[in-house]
Write a protein that holds these residues in place. Structure first.
Motif, short mmCIF file in Angstrom:
data_model
loop_
_atom_site.label_atom_id
_atom_site.label_comp_id
_atom_site.label_asym_id
_atom_site.label_seq_id
_atom_site.Cartn_x
_atom_site.Cartn_y
_atom_site.Cartn_z
N PRO A 50 22.61 32.75 -41.87
CA PRO A 50 23.24 31.45 -42.12
C PRO A 50 24.75 31.60 -42.29
CG PRO A 50 22.10 32.23 -44.07
CD PRO A 50 21.76 33.19 -42.98
N GLY A 51 25.45 30.51 -42.12
CA GLY A 51 26.90 30.53 -42.32
C GLY A 51 27.64 30.94 -41.06
N ILE A 52 28.96 30.97 -41.15
CA ILE A 52 29.78 31.34 -39.99
C ILE A 52 30.69 32.49 -40.39
CG2 ILE A 52 29.74 29.12 -38.84
CD1 ILE A 52 32.47 28.58 -40.15
N ASP A 101 27.67 33.24 -29.50
CA ASP A 101 27.17 34.53 -29.99
C ASP A 101 25.70 34.43 -30.32
OD1 ASP A 101 29.46 36.14 -30.03
OD2 ASP A 101 30.25 34.88 -31.62
N VAL A 102 25.03 35.59 -30.35
CA VAL A 102 23.57 35.55 -30.57
C VAL A 102 23.19 34.83 -31.84
CG1 VAL A 102 22.60 37.37 -29.16
CG2 VAL A 102 23.75 37.96 -31.28
N ASN A 112 51.16 27.50 -28.78
CA ASN A 112 50.20 26.91 -29.71
C ASN A 112 49.05 26.21 -29.02
OD1 ASN A 112 50.74 27.05 -32.71
ND2 ASN A 112 52.76 26.88 -31.81
N ARG A 115 27.53 35.69 -46.86
CA ARG A 115 26.38 35.36 -46.03
C ARG A 115 25.20 36.30 -46.29
NH1 ARG A 115 28.57 35.33 -40.02
NH2 ARG A 115 26.57 34.34 -39.57
N PHE A 147 55.35 23.72 -39.27
CA PHE A 147 55.45 25.15 -39.01
C PHE A 147 56.01 25.38 -37.61
CE2 PHE A 147 53.72 29.07 -37.31
CZ PHE A 147 54.07 29.98 -38.29
N HIS A 186 28.86 42.12 -26.51
CA HIS A 186 28.21 41.31 -27.54
C HIS A 186 26.71 41.36 -27.38
CE1 HIS A 186 28.31 38.66 -24.07
NE2 HIS A 186 27.23 38.12 -24.58
N THR A 222 50.08 33.61 -38.07
CA THR A 222 49.64 32.33 -37.52
C THR A 222 50.27 31.22 -38.35
OG1 THR A 222 47.77 32.04 -38.97
CG2 THR A 222 47.39 33.40 -37.03
N PRO A 223 50.15 29.98 -37.88
CA PRO A 223 50.73 28.88 -38.65
C PRO A 223 50.25 28.84 -40.10
CG PRO A 223 49.98 28.09 -36.53
CD PRO A 223 49.60 29.53 -36.61
N VAL A 248 51.03 21.82 -39.88
CA VAL A 248 51.08 22.67 -38.69
C VAL A 248 52.29 22.28 -37.84
CG1 VAL A 248 49.88 23.28 -36.57
CG2 VAL A 248 48.61 23.04 -38.70
N ARG A 306 55.30 41.13 -30.52
CA ARG A 306 55.79 40.00 -31.29
C ARG A 306 54.73 39.48 -32.25
NH1 ARG A 306 58.17 34.86 -28.77
NH2 ARG A 306 57.11 35.57 -26.91
N GLU A 358 30.24 40.05 -32.73
CA GLU A 358 30.29 38.69 -32.23
C GLU A 358 31.73 38.31 -31.93
OE1 GLU A 358 27.12 36.09 -34.15
OE2 GLU A 358 27.79 37.36 -35.76
N THR A 359 31.92 37.13 -31.38
CA THR A 359 33.27 36.63 -31.11
C THR A 359 34.07 36.66 -32.41
OG1 THR A 359 32.21 35.11 -29.62
CG2 THR A 359 34.51 34.72 -30.08
N GLN A 411 21.07 29.68 -34.16
CA GLN A 411 21.24 28.46 -34.96
C GLN A 411 21.12 27.21 -34.10
OE1 GLN A 411 24.96 28.49 -37.12
NE2 GLN A 411 24.55 30.48 -38.00
#
Lengths: 347, 337, 304
Positions: free
Chosen positions: A298-300, B187-188, C303, A316, C30, A240, A31-32, C27, A76, A57-58, B193
């Motif tokens: 909590p958190g992501i 998401d759940v 992108n 987390r 890049f 999910h 990725t960039p 970005v 690629r 989850e996602t 949250q």
């Protein structure tokens, strides 16, 4: 409760050869901002006649896992390591031609959005006939010989039989329709019928019911469970929704940030979740009729370009120890085939 | 507290379908037909139904984003159903909406600051010089950090994007917010949250919510009262607690039984509801649910059931709700249909 | 993580902004690096930069600037390439290298004019027609369809015959059938962007049509428009060359590449360089625009 939702497996899982083994699967994208380590050391086995739920989850990498099993991710800017063993063949290294004979034939896939995974320019009848001619030519000849009918009639009667199996009615009219003219539930059933024509050993369902309404979803889930019982197809059900996993699956594998953190039989994992993430996830699921307040982790989810060192969940986790920051937890095999990747359970 | 903030009288929203050459519609899609409902100040009213039952259209019609074919919408006593865009402007600030897809509801070419400023322009209490300060305050309310204001929407996760949408809705200092499937794409754990954030904000600013969702199980956690919608009509309104224990309408029960429960030992098999959702362009006669109903009798296909009060703020539209209630058929939901 | 935002001084917002802007720039870099890593795109860019530089600095680069502008030099007629005249001379003895450089000036500038003015007219009309489904939108759509149903070169020829031959009139004649393509592109994009919820969110805030068109729709259609402009430059150069070739465009003694190809046509078998040199120049520039435009589209698309 003889028609209970859970099929208790009669034989212990270890004595049966798995039909699919995923071994130490790693996958990274460029990725960039650098390399994103989408999957890291994913291990699981899929046994014949079971429904395995891959829950996460996602961004946990559950769909990517399914796609890499069939080598569907464009080459690629990605790097893959590991093995996906189907019998003795490693699906990641065999030639494209050989893969073509397995994909859609011995391993089928059903996607989230049924209408867009059906070709819109051919009628449903034309599409199913083509597959029947491709995979069931012996059966067509058999039928032609027995009933003295034409090729076309034979194909159509097989199509009717196959669509009947997935609970579709009014088939004669349906075969003349296009994908956009049928409802989501009908389209998904039709997709499942297509996927099953070749009698695959494995069916991968990638969020196959997420786009559908609950009442329609209930139909499809029941259908899948029956198919698994009657057709001896192993189903890898990616979702999910923990409710679905609880309702129809035999075993559940929980994914977090590109790793499988816990695998166990459904009853065990819901009764006694071991990994702190699984526990947090189960507490966040709304359960109808049980008005306990929802709690959440909590958190992501971490950025996979620079994932946390050691256990990917430690930042987390409320039970994190020093070792969690430093070392990647290995998968521990506890009693009853309960696998968990967490240092809490290390002697 | 028991004042109605919004009351709907016989609302209809019909969309033209299948136009002829001259532009005259041959038939109508009756997305919302004859809906009367009141939303009490300070409550969170849930609106649940399957896709295509018209629940989103109803939410949009209340905010005057969808056309109103007939009926009255009273917001704090004023009829806003017939106002045009110019006269609606003062009401716009008081009524906001949060959409299902947070990514699509934020312009990808605008920074968060610009997005929030656009909404702040409606808030007469905030001067232009204070937009920056106010934006940071709003982000703080939804647990985002001040430096986020210069970022673009695609740099956030889905949950964060949805919180930005909530911040935008709060920017105009509203009284009423419609959440249109606002947590369905999340998401759940993120959903939990966002829901706790929603409740927190509701207490803090004394907001009234309309929470639209297809997910019955989330309703109990969010709402005080729930309205169930089927094929363009509201068929049952009840307090959230009693709706799930003792539904009054057969459809509510069928819907409830189809929800998979995340507990393998609940022993519940998924209930299967026969038939398909009717087309809104050609709904069944009489009670819209009768072709799929297990308890139907002759009258169901002929006469549309009337609203029957079952409590102070609850009602049901079913010919036989009293009979079903006495027999207790709908209550024992542990058994499958 | 939550700190009191009111404690943060306004100065530090600038620092934050700087930090974020720098990150965004990274970005972009890049993306550019990925673009230049493609060999074909890199080569195309070099060709385009060289052609553009030659066109801009023609008076200083061309070995015989006055011949490039058409001054005749009859004693050196039809000379093959030599050390004095690197690419040979034409019927009037003019240095082909200088001619091609000056011709490039006219061709490139002409092409750019056509495309930019076409976009300038077409994009706003497309925005309006896409957003408004009323009568005005329908009228614009019908006009666009009318134009698109005739071959555009034919329309351009007919118009240039009507209003007279010449470089300027040829440009006008080409813009007229060219803008509907932009209208159609933009209209299609707007029809899909209009469905986005952020447009609805803006409507809910009570913003008017023009505000939504310029603040929400325009920025989101710029990427495909830019790519189309880049991809159109090649065809525009060819189109103006074509009009010149049949005598409706640039008039002698000035010449663009198309006219030069025509001038060399009678002697193509003996003095081949007179046609081939401008032909090659045109070919290379057009291909370069195409490859570069395609590569840019790929990078921007991937992108999202």
């Amino acid at each position: 409760m003889e028609n209970s939702v859970i099929n208790k497996k009669s034989e212990p899982a270890s004595s049966v050869e798995p039909v699919l083994q995923v071994k130490d699967l790693n996958l990274a994208f460029n990725t960039p901002r650098g390399q994103a380590k989408i999957l890291e050391g994913v291990n699981f086995d899929l046994f014949p006649r079971e429904i395995l739920a891959l829950v996460g989850e996602t961004g946990s990498g559950k769909s990517v896992t399914a796609k890499s099993i069939l080598n569907l991710i464009p080459e690629r800017s990605r790097e893959t390591r590991g093995q996906v063993l189907f019998g003795v063949k490693d699906l990641l290294t065999i030639s494209g031609k050989e893969l073509g004979t397995i994909r859609g034939n011995r391993i089928s896939m059903v996607f989230q959005n049924p209408q867009s995974s059906i070709n819109p320019v051919f009628t449903l009848g034309e599409q199913i006939s083509r597959l029947i001619r491709l995979y069931l030519s012996a059966k067509i000849n058999d039928l032609k010989f027995k009933t003295q009918c034409s090729q076309k009639q034979a194909v159509e009667s097989i199509a009717r039989e196959k669509l009947n199996e997935v609970g579709l009615t009014d088939i004669k009219r349906m075969l003349k329709l296009y994908a956009s003219e049928v409802s989501g539930g009908m389209a998904q059933r039709y997709r499942i019928a297509l996927a099953l024509i070749s009698s695959p050993e494995i069916l991968i369902a990638d969020e196959a019911t997420s786009a559908l309404d609950v009442t329609v979803q209930a139909h499809i889930l029941k259908l899948m469970k029956d198919l698994c019982k009657n057709k001896r197809t192993a189903i890898l059900f990616i979702t999910h929704d923990l409710g679905i996993a609880a309702q129809i699956c035999d075993r559940v594998a929980v994914m977090y940030a590109g790793r499988i953190v816990e695998v166990a039989e459904t009853k065990k994992i819901f009764k006694n979740p071991l990994h702190p993430y699984t526990r947090g996830l189960l507490k966040a699921v709304p359960k109808l009729g049980k008005n306990k307040p929802l709690s959440f982790v909590p958190g992501i989810i971490p950025d996979l370009v620079s994932p946390p060192r050691g256990c990917r969940f430690h930042s987390r986790c409320d039970q994190a120890m020093d070792i969690c920051h430093k070392q990647k937890p290995e998968s521990l095999k506890l009693e009853d085939n309960h696998n968990v990747s967490c240092f809490l359970y290390k002697e | 507290m028991n004042e109605s903030l919004i009351s709907l009288e016989q609302i209809n929203t019909w969309f033209p379908n299948n136009k002829s050459l001259l532009g005259k519609p041959r038939s109508w899609i009756k997305a919302v037909s004859d809906v009367s409902l009141n939303i009490i100040e300070g409550e969170c009213l849930g609106l649940v139904g399957e896709s295509g039952c018209g629940k989103s259209t109803l939410g949009r019609a209340i905010l005057r984003l969808a056309p109103l074919s007939s009926g009255e919408i009273r917001f704090m006593g004023d009829d806003i159903g017939k106002l045009d865009n110019k006269w609606l402007k003062p009401y716009r600030a008081k009524m906001q909406m949060v959409f299902q897809d947070p990514k699509a509801s934020l312009n990808p070419k605008m920074t968060i600051f610009k997005i929030l400023s656009e909404a702040l322009a409606l808030n007469l209490r905030v001067e232009k010089e204070n937009y920056l300060e106010q934006s940071v305050k709003l982000l703080d309310l939804v647990d985002l950090r001040p430096e986020h204001i210069y970022r673009y929407p695609h740099e956030f996760s889905g949950g964060q994007q949805q919180r930005i949408c909530i911040a935008r809705a709060l920017a105009t200092d509203p009284k009423f917010i419609v959440f249109d499937e606002a947590t369905s794409a999340l998401d759940v754990s993120v959903q939990a949250q966002v829901i706790s954030l929603m409740r927190e904000l509701q207490d803090k600013f004394n907001l009234t919510y309309l929470f639209i969702s297809h997910d019955l199980s989330i309703m109990e956690y969010v709402c005080t009262r729930v309205a169930v919608m089927y094929a363009g009509q509201i068929i049952e309104v009840q307090d959230a607690g009693s709706l799930f224990d003792a539904p009054r309408h057969p459809y509510t029960k069928a819907l409830k039984n189809a929800v998979p429960i995340a507990d393998p030992e609940s022993g519940k098999e998924l209930g299967i509801l026969k038939g398909e959702v009717p087309k809104l362009s050609d709904p069944p006669t009489g009670c819209h649910f009768h072709p799929r109903c297990n308890y139907k009798e002759d009258i169901c296909s002929k006469k549309s059931p009337l609203v029957c009060k079952t409590g102070e703020n609850s009602w049901v539209r079913c010919h036989f709700h009293e009979k079903l209630w006495k027999q207790g058929i709908l209550i024992n939901s542990k058994e499958s249909l | 993580m939550k700190d009191n935002p009111m404690a943060v001084q306004t100065d530090s917002y600038d620092i934050m902004a700087q930090k974020v802007i720098q990150e965004h720039r990274k970005v972009k870099w890049f993306q550019l690096r990925r673009l230049l890593k493609r060999r074909a795109a890199f080569l195309s860019l070099i060709i385009l930069v060289l052609a553009l530089a030659a066109a801009v600095f023609a008076p200083w680069i061309a070995p015989y600037p006055e011949q490039g502008q058409g001054a005749v030099n009859l004693e050196h007629r039809l000379q093959p390439p030599s050390s004095n005249y690197v690419l040979g001379t034409d019927v009037y003895g003019r240095d082909m290298l200088s001619r091609v450089i000056w011709g490039g000036r006219i061709s490139l500038f002409g092409g750019a004019c056509i495309v930019f003015f076409a976009a300038f007219i077409g994009v706003p009309l497309g925005l309006w027609a896409g957003y408004n489904e009323g009568i005005s939108g329908a009228v614009i759509s019908r006009i666009v369809e009318l134009f698109l149903s005739f071959p555009s070169t034919l329309i351009a020829m007919a118009i240039s015959i009507l209003i007279g031959a010449g470089w300027f009139t040829a440009i006008i004649a080409l813009i007229i059938p060219w803008w509907p393509w932009y209208t159609r592109l933009v209209q299609g994009e707007v029809l899909s962007i209009k469905q986005m919820l952020y447009v609805e969110a803006a409507q809910m805030l009570g913003y008017g049509k023009l505000y939504i068109i310029f603040r929400h729709l325009l920025p989101n259609i710029m990427t495909p428009v830019m790519v189309m402009i880049l991809l159109d430059l090649g065809p525009a150069i060819i189109a103006i060359g074509l009009l010149s070739f049949i005598g409706l465009g640039t008039q002698p003694p000035m010449a663009d590449w198309g006219l030069m190809v025509w001038e060399g046509a009678p002697n193509i078998l003996s003095e081949w360089w007179i046609s081939i040199v401008p032909g090659c120049a045109m070919f290379m520039v057009v291909i370069a625009f195409n490859i570069f435009g395609d590569a840019l589209k790929d990078i921007l698309d991937s992108n999202g």
